[in-house]
Write a protein that holds these residues in place. Structure first.
Motif, mmCIF file in Angstrom:
data_model
loop_
_atom_site.group_PDB
_atom_site.id
_atom_site.type_symbol
_atom_site.label_atom_id
_atom_site.label_comp_id
_atom_site.label_asym_id
_atom_site.label_seq_id
_atom_site.Cartn_x
_atom_site.Cartn_y
_atom_site.Cartn_z
ATOM 1 N N TYR A 178 26.950 32.489 57.302
ATOM 2 C CA TYR A 178 27.627 32.463 58.592
ATOM 3 C C TYR A 178 26.830 31.677 59.635
ATOM 4 N N GLY A 179 25.741 31.051 59.172
ATOM 5 C CA GLY A 179 24.918 30.286 60.084
ATOM 6 C C GLY A 179 23.899 31.114 60.832
ATOM 7 N N GLU A 180 23.711 32.380 60.418
ATOM 8 C CA GLU A 180 22.747 33.238 61.090
ATOM 9 C C GLU A 180 21.333 32.990 60.546
ATOM 10 N N GLU A 181 20.347 33.278 61.386
ATOM 11 C CA GLU A 181 18.958 33.161 60.972
ATOM 12 C C GLU A 181 18.595 34.349 60.079
ATOM 13 N N VAL A 182 17.871 34.092 58.994
ATOM 14 C CA VAL A 182 17.480 35.146 58.056
ATOM 15 C C VAL A 182 15.991 35.031 57.759
ATOM 16 N N ILE A 183 15.427 36.076 57.152
ATOM 17 C CA ILE A 183 14.008 36.042 56.798
ATOM 18 C C ILE A 183 13.790 36.144 55.294
ATOM 19 N N CYS A 184 14.804 35.874 54.498
ATOM 20 C CA CYS A 184 14.654 35.870 53.042
ATOM 21 C C CYS A 184 15.191 34.549 52.523
ATOM 22 N N ASN A 185 14.330 33.775 51.840
ATOM 23 C CA ASN A 185 14.813 32.499 51.303
ATOM 24 C C ASN A 185 15.518 32.717 49.967
ATOM 25 N N THR A 186 16.128 31.706 49.463
ATOM 26 C CA THR A 186 16.957 31.837 48.262
ATOM 27 C C THR A 186 16.278 31.279 47.013
ATOM 28 N N MET A 187 14.970 31.092 47.048
ATOM 29 C CA MET A 187 14.243 30.547 45.899
ATOM 30 C C MET A 187 14.464 31.397 44.646
ATOM 31 N N MET A 188 14.757 30.738 43.543
ATOM 32 C CA MET A 188 14.984 31.386 42.261
ATOM 33 C C MET A 188 13.759 31.239 41.352
ATOM 34 N N PRO A 189 13.646 32.075 40.304
ATOM 35 C CA PRO A 189 12.480 31.987 39.419
ATOM 36 C C PRO A 189 12.238 30.598 38.849
ATOM 37 N N TRP A 190 13.291 29.907 38.429
ATOM 38 C CA TRP A 190 13.099 28.572 37.864
ATOM 39 C C TRP A 190 12.629 27.574 38.919
ATOM 40 N N GLU A 191 12.954 27.830 40.179
ATOM 41 C CA GLU A 191 12.469 26.965 41.249
ATOM 42 C C GLU A 191 10.982 27.195 41.499
ATOM 43 N N LEU A 192 10.550 28.456 41.468
ATOM 44 C CA LEU A 192 9.124 28.734 41.622
ATOM 45 C C LEU A 192 8.335 28.124 40.471
ATOM 46 N N GLU A 193 8.866 28.216 39.267
ATOM 47 C CA GLU A 193 8.185 27.626 38.111
ATOM 48 C C GLU A 193 8.008 26.126 38.306
ATOM 49 N N PHE A 216 16.116 40.998 37.626
ATOM 50 C CA PHE A 216 15.804 41.534 38.947
ATOM 51 C C PHE A 216 14.574 40.817 39.502
ATOM 52 N N MET A 217 13.635 40.505 38.610
ATOM 53 C CA MET A 217 12.409 39.807 39.006
ATOM 54 C C MET A 217 11.832 39.104 37.785
ATOM 55 N N TRP A 218 11.205 37.949 38.023
ATOM 56 C CA TRP A 218 10.437 37.298 36.968
ATOM 57 C C TRP A 218 8.992 37.219 37.423
ATOM 58 N N VAL A 219 8.072 37.601 36.542
ATOM 59 C CA VAL A 219 6.648 37.607 36.854
ATOM 60 C C VAL A 219 5.958 36.485 36.058
ATOM 61 N N PHE A 220 5.210 35.650 36.759
ATOM 62 C CA PHE A 220 4.504 34.532 36.145
ATOM 63 C C PHE A 220 2.997 34.762 36.206
ATOM 64 N N ILE A 221 2.286 34.206 35.222
ATOM 65 C CA ILE A 221 0.850 34.020 35.323
ATOM 66 C C ILE A 221 0.592 32.527 35.362
ATOM 67 N N PHE A 222 0.146 32.039 36.510
ATOM 68 C CA PHE A 222 -0.259 30.658 36.671
ATOM 69 C C PHE A 222 -1.785 30.571 36.696
ATOM 70 N N GLU A 223 -2.309 29.412 36.328
ATOM 71 C CA GLU A 223 -3.730 29.135 36.420
ATOM 72 C C GLU A 223 -3.948 27.912 37.294
ATOM 73 N N LYS A 224 -4.899 28.011 38.202
ATOM 74 C CA LYS A 224 -5.217 26.871 39.067
ATOM 75 C C LYS A 224 -5.986 25.832 38.260
ATOM 76 N N GLU A 225 -5.434 24.642 38.147
ATOM 77 C CA GLU A 225 -6.070 23.585 37.349
ATOM 78 C C GLU A 225 -7.090 22.820 38.190
#
Length: 225
Positions: free
Chosen positions: A162-177, A216-225
């Protein structure tokens, strides 16, 4: 006055602190977050330093400390941090208030980071992920969870249609990956957390993107290269 995402997020999470506090122990002990500490223990050596970012009332931080880690919990909400300090005293655990996109830590301060369902509440997730990389030692591990498309907290982003300001983005697990792989992270491990209706379903033959679409949630283990 113009909308300030992070100030509004701080305000709303202060207001939600009592509700969160009433439910957090169950989430970590037997609910949606019960698999996370065991996953951390598989990838991070006992005694290492861990930053728990977006720690809420600190119960997950407390469980890390009980498991033998040196833990610093951080949250945007002052109310959450006060709750954590008042009820979770532990010699290897302390709490600070701070913003995920401006972490109050020196570079390469931690051996590992746990960040569960916090990038969703950052206006620009890339900035939060870059801050995590800055404070993590080379070769350090990041255990990060992001809400899947079936997660009810995502209704916080619905008013955007509706064009309102929100505080939750829509990022999905595959986008974070993809975000991680594009910006100096190596993917080591991960798993899905599912609602009761999907638990027990054999989805092992599905591509990871489709598995993630049920979560509901995806949990990743990333390593800093």
């Amino acid at each position: 006055m113009s909308f300030n995402w992070h100030k509004e997020a701080e305000k709303q999470w202060n207001e939600r602190s009592t509700f969160w506090n009433a439910n957090s122990q169950n989430m970590w002990d037997s609910g949606s977050r019960k698999t996370i500490i065991p996953l951390v223990k598989q990838h991070v050596k006992k005694g290492h330093s861990i930053a728990d970012l977006g720690c809420g009332d600190g119960y997950g931080s407390y469980k890390l400390a009980q498991a033998g880690y040196q833990v610093t919990g951080l949250d945007l909400s002052e109310e959450m941090i006060e709750l954590a300090k008042s009820r979770l005293a532990h010699e290897t655990l302390h709490f600070v208030q701070g913003d995920l996109v401006q972490l109050p830590f020196e570079g390469e301060s931690f051996d590992a980071i746990m960040a569960i369902n916090c990038l969703e509440w950052v206006e620009v997730p890339y900035q939060g992920l870059e801050e995590m990389k800055r404070v993590l030692k080379p070769g350090g591990k990041l255990c990060i969870g992001v809400l899947g498309p079936t997660a009810k907290p995502r209704v916080n982003s619905y008013p955007r249609v509706y064009g309102e300001e929100v505080i939750c983005n829509t990022m999905m697990p595959w986008e974070l990956e993809q975000l991680g792989l594009e910006n100096g992270w190596k993917l080591n491990d991960g798993h899905g957390v599912f609602k009761r209706e999907a638990e027990g379903m054999d989805i092992s033959a599905l591509p990871r993107e489709l598995q993630q679409a049920l979560t509901f949630m995806w949990v990743f283990i990333f390593e800093k290269e």
